[in-house]
Design an enzyme around this catalytic site. Structure first.
Site, mmCIF file in Angstrom:
data_model
loop_
_atom_site.group_PDB
_atom_site.id
_atom_site.type_symbol
_atom_site.label_atom_id
_atom_site.label_comp_id
_atom_site.label_asym_id
_atom_site.label_seq_id
_atom_site.Cartn_x
_atom_site.Cartn_y
_atom_site.Cartn_z
ATOM 1 N N ARG A 39 0.816 -1.221 0.000
ATOM 2 C CA ARG A 39 0.000 0.000 0.000
ATOM 3 C C ARG A 39 0.853 1.276 0.000
ATOM 4 N NH1 ARG A 39 -5.475 1.851 1.596
ATOM 5 N NH2 ARG A 39 -5.280 3.654 2.927
ATOM 6 N N ILE A 65 -7.205 7.897 -1.397
ATOM 7 C CA ILE A 65 -7.129 6.437 -1.311
ATOM 8 C C ILE A 65 -7.917 6.105 -0.051
ATOM 9 C CG2 ILE A 65 -4.853 6.624 -0.173
ATOM 10 C CD1 ILE A 65 -4.136 3.864 -1.143
ATOM 11 N N SER A 66 -8.883 5.180 -0.158
ATOM 12 C CA SER A 66 -9.789 4.926 0.963
ATOM 13 C C SER A 66 -9.058 4.246 2.123
ATOM 14 C CB SER A 66 -10.948 4.046 0.501
ATOM 15 O OG SER A 66 -11.620 4.664 -0.568
ATOM 16 N N GLN A 67 -9.657 4.375 3.304
ATOM 17 C CA GLN A 67 -9.187 3.709 4.526
ATOM 18 C C GLN A 67 -9.109 2.194 4.259
ATOM 19 O OE1 GLN A 67 -12.485 3.695 7.106
ATOM 20 N NE2 GLN A 67 -11.358 3.248 8.972
ATOM 21 N N ILE A 70 -12.347 0.056 4.806
ATOM 22 C CA ILE A 70 -13.481 0.190 3.874
ATOM 23 C C ILE A 70 -13.183 -0.565 2.569
ATOM 24 C CG2 ILE A 70 -12.885 2.425 2.850
ATOM 25 C CD1 ILE A 70 -16.335 1.987 3.940
#
Ligand code: SAM
Length: 219
Positions: A39, A65-67, A70
């Site tokens: 990531r 960029i999403s958590q 989620i």
């Protein structure tokens, strides 16, 4: 900059244990993908140390960029199988597409901001994600030529579920999409059964940037 791979491996394992498994993510293929995808390479150098933290991060062009949780929740909700072909709307950093690409046969991903897509395409090449196909377009109308898809994931918030995307889902397929206003949405799972009927489940609250396009928000 020399990247300390061992340090990031440790942070990644901690993220899987503390943020995902602890909150109910249990699909071994999803957990395996999160243990593998680096990531920290999907964010700018300045943010690498925060890449495995429990929050979204900016990726430029006012997008995020999403958590991790989620991304995991949405991926698990798609009930993926290894032969699946999946459509993603909103490539962004490419992280969600990479997670999907670790699990399924092929990922088709559409992004409407050209500069983001150029950067992300380079990263997919560098990480050898040859089963990700990208397109620069308005994803709210889907990708008709490649349809039908086994699963569709929309990673931006929409005022409603675009019917054109449901039409591109195979019978037996699953779709996940945040639906609501510009400030808060619900994560909606849609299942198209073997007769083509749609079953809708609300997975709870979430907050995404806007899905902008013909079948989404106007700019
Ligand atoms: N999946 C991304 C990731 O893993 O980084 C998260 C992306 S961000 C939350 C949402 C993305 O959707 C943004 O990059 C935005 O430009 C894109 N987007 C918004 N409307 C779109 C549309 N109509 N078609 C394609 N992409 C769209």
């Amino acid at each position: 900059m020399a990247i300390n791979t061992k340090k990031f491996e440790k942070l990644r394992d901690e993220m899987v244990t503390n943020q995902l498994e602890a909150r109910g993510i249990s699909d071994p293929f999803v957990l395996g993908a999160f243990r593998k995808v680096p990531r920290h390479l999907f964010v700018s150098e300045a943010l690498m140390d925060q890449a495995y933290s429990d929050f979204p991060l900016p990726i430029g062009e006012h997008q995020t960029i999403s958590q991790p949780f989620i991304v995991a929740e949405m991926t698990q909700a798609l009930d993926l199988k290894k032969d699946d072909r999946v459509l993603e709307i909103g490539t962004g950093s490419g992280y969600q597409a990479a997670i999907l690409a670790e699990i399924v046969y092929r990922v088709y991903t559409i992004e409407r901001i050209h500069s983001l897509l150029v950067k992300t395409r380079r990263l997919f090449d560098r990480l050898h994600y040859h089963n990700i196909v990208t397109k620069y377009s308005d994803g709210t109308t889907g990708w008709k030529q490649e349809s039908p898809f086994d699963a569709i994931i929309v990673t931006a918030g929409s005022p409603e579920v675009p019917q054109v995307l449901l039409n591109q889902l195979i019978n037996g397929g699953r779709m996940i999409i945040p639906v609501g206003n510009q400030y808060a949405q619900d994560l909606i799972k849609l299942h198209k059964d073997h007769r083509g009927a749609i079953h809708r489940t609300n997975l709870g609250g979430c907050r995404f940037v806007k899905l902008i396009g013909e079948q989404g928000w106007k700019e």
